[in-house]
Design an enzyme around this catalytic site. Sequence first.
Site, mmCIF file in Angstrom:
data_model
loop_
_atom_site.group_PDB
_atom_site.id
_atom_site.type_symbol
_atom_site.label_atom_id
_atom_site.label_comp_id
_atom_site.label_asym_id
_atom_site.label_seq_id
_atom_site.Cartn_x
_atom_site.Cartn_y
_atom_site.Cartn_z
ATOM 1 N N PRO A 47 0.810 -1.231 0.000
ATOM 2 C CA PRO A 47 0.000 0.000 0.000
ATOM 3 C C PRO A 47 0.838 1.274 0.000
ATOM 4 O O PRO A 47 1.704 1.451 0.850
ATOM 5 C CB PRO A 47 -0.777 -0.124 1.321
ATOM 6 C CG PRO A 47 0.141 -0.892 2.228
ATOM 7 C CD PRO A 47 0.901 -1.834 1.346
ATOM 8 N N ASP A 86 -2.110 2.803 2.410
ATOM 9 C CA ASP A 86 -1.495 2.985 3.715
ATOM 10 C C ASP A 86 -2.075 4.273 4.300
ATOM 11 O O ASP A 86 -1.807 5.363 3.787
ATOM 12 C CB ASP A 86 0.027 3.102 3.556
ATOM 13 C CG ASP A 86 0.775 2.532 4.736
ATOM 14 O OD1 ASP A 86 0.150 2.385 5.799
ATOM 15 O OD2 ASP A 86 1.969 2.243 4.598
ATOM 16 N N TRP A 530 4.461 0.354 9.583
ATOM 17 C CA TRP A 530 5.074 -0.749 8.835
ATOM 18 C C TRP A 530 4.542 -2.096 9.326
ATOM 19 O O TRP A 530 4.522 -3.066 8.571
ATOM 20 C CB TRP A 530 6.595 -0.710 8.975
ATOM 21 C CG TRP A 530 7.215 0.412 8.228
ATOM 22 C CD1 TRP A 530 7.653 1.606 8.720
ATOM 23 C CD2 TRP A 530 7.454 0.467 6.814
ATOM 24 N NE1 TRP A 530 8.150 2.393 7.712
ATOM 25 C CE2 TRP A 530 8.047 1.720 6.538
ATOM 26 C CE3 TRP A 530 7.223 -0.422 5.765
ATOM 27 C CZ2 TRP A 530 8.413 2.101 5.246
ATOM 28 C CZ3 TRP A 530 7.597 -0.038 4.479
ATOM 29 C CH2 TRP A 530 8.177 1.211 4.240
ATOM 30 N N GLN A 566 12.558 -1.308 -0.054
ATOM 31 C CA GLN A 566 11.670 -2.162 0.733
ATOM 32 C C GLN A 566 12.350 -3.415 1.269
ATOM 33 O O GLN A 566 11.722 -4.193 1.998
ATOM 34 C CB GLN A 566 10.436 -2.532 -0.090
ATOM 35 C CG GLN A 566 9.577 -1.351 -0.488
ATOM 36 C CD GLN A 566 9.147 -0.508 0.701
ATOM 37 O OE1 GLN A 566 8.877 -1.022 1.772
ATOM 38 N NE2 GLN A 566 9.091 0.812 0.511
ATOM 39 N N TRP A 570 8.909 -3.080 3.545
ATOM 40 C CA TRP A 570 7.784 -4.009 3.408
ATOM 41 C C TRP A 570 8.221 -5.467 3.282
ATOM 42 O O TRP A 570 7.647 -6.359 3.912
ATOM 43 C CB TRP A 570 6.933 -3.594 2.200
ATOM 44 C CG TRP A 570 5.630 -4.293 2.094
ATOM 45 C CD1 TRP A 570 4.687 -4.447 3.078
ATOM 46 C CD2 TRP A 570 5.101 -4.942 0.934
ATOM 47 N NE1 TRP A 570 3.606 -5.150 2.600
ATOM 48 C CE2 TRP A 570 3.825 -5.459 1.286
ATOM 49 C CE3 TRP A 570 5.571 -5.112 -0.362
ATOM 50 C CZ2 TRP A 570 3.035 -6.140 0.371
ATOM 51 C CZ3 TRP A 570 4.772 -5.789 -1.276
ATOM 52 C CH2 TRP A 570 3.523 -6.297 -0.912
ATOM 53 N N LYS A 603 18.577 12.904 -7.698
ATOM 54 C CA LYS A 603 17.261 12.446 -7.298
ATOM 55 C C LYS A 603 16.202 13.344 -7.930
ATOM 56 O O LYS A 603 16.367 14.559 -8.011
ATOM 57 C CB LYS A 603 17.140 12.488 -5.773
ATOM 58 C CG LYS A 603 15.861 11.873 -5.242
ATOM 59 C CD LYS A 603 15.850 11.871 -3.713
ATOM 60 C CE LYS A 603 14.567 11.271 -3.176
ATOM 61 N NZ LYS A 603 14.544 11.254 -1.692
ATOM 62 N N LYS A 606 10.604 17.737 -7.263
ATOM 63 C CA LYS A 606 9.592 18.666 -7.764
ATOM 64 C C LYS A 606 10.081 20.101 -7.693
ATOM 65 O O LYS A 606 9.832 20.903 -8.588
ATOM 66 C CB LYS A 606 8.306 18.520 -6.942
ATOM 67 C CG LYS A 606 7.517 17.258 -7.230
ATOM 68 C CD LYS A 606 6.214 17.245 -6.446
ATOM 69 C CE LYS A 606 5.406 16.000 -6.746
ATOM 70 N NZ LYS A 606 4.142 15.953 -5.968
#
Length: 877
Positions: A47, A86, A530, A566, A570, A603, A606
């Site tokens: 999620p 999430d 988590w 992850q 996750w 990276k 925005k």
Amino acid sequence: MYKPVDPKVDFPAMEEGILEFWKENRIFEKSIENRTEADEFVFYDGPPFATGLPHFGHFVPGTIKDIIPRFRTMKGQRVERRFGWDCHGLPVEYEMEKELGISGKTEIEKFGVSEFNEACRSIVLRYTGEWRKTMTRSGRWVDFDHDYKTMDADYMESIWWVVKTLWEKKLVYKGHYILPTCPRCSTPLSNHELNLGGYKDVHDPAITVRFRSTDDEDTYFLAWTTTPWTLISNLGLSVGGDIDYVKVTDSSDGASYILAEARLKDYFKSEDEYQIAWTRKGLDLGGLTYKPLFPYFSQMAEQGAFRVFVGDHVSTEDGTGIVHTAPGFGEDDYEVMKDSGVPIVCPVDDEGRYTAEVVDYAGRFVKDCDKDIMKRLKEEGSLVKRDQILHSYPHCWRCDSPLIYKAVGSWFVDIGKIKNVMLASNDEVHWVPDHLKKGRFGKWLENARDWAISRNRYWGNPLPIWECDSCEATECLGSRDELYAKVGEAAAETHRAGGGDLHKHHVDDLVWECECGGMMKRIPEVLDCWFESGAMPYAQVHYPFENKEWFESHFPADFISEGLDQTRGWFYTLTILGAALFDSPAFRHVVVNGLVLAEDGKKMSKSLRNYTDPDVVINQFGADALRLFLMNSAVVKAEGLRYSDAGVRDVLKGILLPLWNAYSFFITYANIDGVNPSEIPSEPSNPLDRWILSETGRLVSRVEELLDAYDIQKAIEPILEFIDALNNWYIRRSRRRFWKSSLDGAGDVDKNDAYSTLRSALLTLSQVSAPFVPFVSEEIYLNLRCKDDPESVHLSDWPDAGLFIRDEALENKMAVTRRTVRLGRALRNAHELKIRQPLKSLHVVTRDAAEKAVLIEMADLLAEELNVKDVQFRDNE
């Protein structure tokens, strides 16, 4: 007649039309309904937070999550794809704090926990519409209508069952550990979260302080630290047992100093400035005592504080070889003093401010006190040396604030008890790329520490543990029914009437009387978010309260996919809970992607505007082009990829347009000749037909083999090679066959075979490429399919390679010929000799007798392709 094809295709517009076709005809839904429940392929979707918009970091795993299920569906399996959200945790709280103009726990509690949590609820699903629109436009098929949300009461109840099960297995305990804590978020981080945030280079003070010995007023221990604010809580000094220490007398003031012999040169310019009184091993210094720098905890000398301890963590790489030790603020400090009998002091609150015990600095943020503390030490004669150090320091993954290590009371999952099960579970998992299994992830498991699962926050799933305010007895509840049985029918009915919400502000008032006469009240902490995502296999189906049989027959998942980060997130929490609850891995296959960077290697940001918005890219080039650009790169194997619009444009021009041109060529001439072939020619006489049909069979087998191995990038290679072979060899060398006069009577068998062959190759190619480029594959398939074929390429079965007669000798013969032609053309280009300019001869040198025999047989074709009058063969040159 086929639907006419515009060679000047507008791919984005074409894709929009396909989206409408899928929607109107419920193609995605049918792809699930048409497959039997007896053969299911289980997919778990991790999620994301919907408080932000999807970006390239979501496109990569999202496309991988689309390719494998589409492929497995074509292989005849039922693949349900349920999206999830999430909803809890600090990312949501942080957003809400910004909107409300408040900051930190104090202001949240002043605002009101109930009001704050409901405000968080209001923004959790802020961008779900944008997510649905963008993911759908990217070609991803996923069920948004039956999504799971970690804030739903049923989901939360399953989490309570997970906690209760761990509790009953004695895997949950309360402890005090030194944990990285974010003062901005006012809560500790688990070890895997620490790695998510990363480290930044920061400047900190590096000071040397002298501690006066209690045995001699003129003798001092020299210690070094980069955290002056922790000197307030100093309770010991640490030395290395095997390190040589010296006591030297300073020639300038007569004072004596104890430090590591290896560090003398850093504190004295020459040997004339000091005299060595003695040399001893650190082991011999253990137990020596000194006077505290500050008065706040001086009384703890009676409990064994302010003495020298021996620790393995001490080195002579920097500082003095003697380490200032504050067990409330350092992991090594805590370890060296944990069995000393000295109580831990930690006079810093959750927001990083000194408590009332430190009267001179109470209420101030600790880092803001560094300068004042150093000034005070200098005035009192304790500051020996002051420098500045540039070092790597951990920051919060949520708010980017520098972390503080401090002693925290937290609830933990005992990893040590299940580590062997976790490692055994990982042995059963197929990782792509494979090196992660025993490398990054395997080593992380081997060194895993106990998992801090509690957070001192608000918007989350409350830890279902109640504690007596009198005798401190504790009880863990695993369901709403268990809670209702404790609090009584009246309170239970009121809670049920409110929807059975399990959030903090709905359950903290539910209490009951303990056997001792005290009151059982819920502990204030909520769960690490988590934990909730790691429990999604169970919670998404409200296990074990519902769907018990279904879940147990569908666990573990056949496939998951997320980014490299992850491995600490996750993937890790799934592994912990799968091992703890079922002695099993939670997934069988995992594809791990890397990071998509901006074109300059930085990276994506925005604020820097260093990348094009994904929606703009899709509207300009189409989703298929973007998907193919991303998937045909090392990013699908956990490596970095520098995104560029030019790269997507190259895919459009170099791959999709040639594919479209081949398709357009067929449609154009088939309509001119009024032919509509429907079968694969069984025994074509033309070797070109036999070759491309053989290559078609090879394409089907090779892509199937690689997708079965979850090797997405390699699975694309045969498709690209086939498009090139189809365009630049088969069609180009077969053009005259299609240009013959119109068919009459029984027709021209060779021309008929050419049409049947090309249609079969294109139709099969559309099926094989469908998981990767679902739009253009659908467009081609819909025009080429027979009326009895499935209504969508994505409802068709994976092609049967056995329908194509393989001729590996012919494949090899053509491969050798094509390679020779490419080399010849490359030589012409190198010497700027255009192909229209005839040349006298081509000289071919090969040491491979079999290749030479092929090329001699193909000499006329080579001469034609390279526009030479003669082909000569030479040996040993």
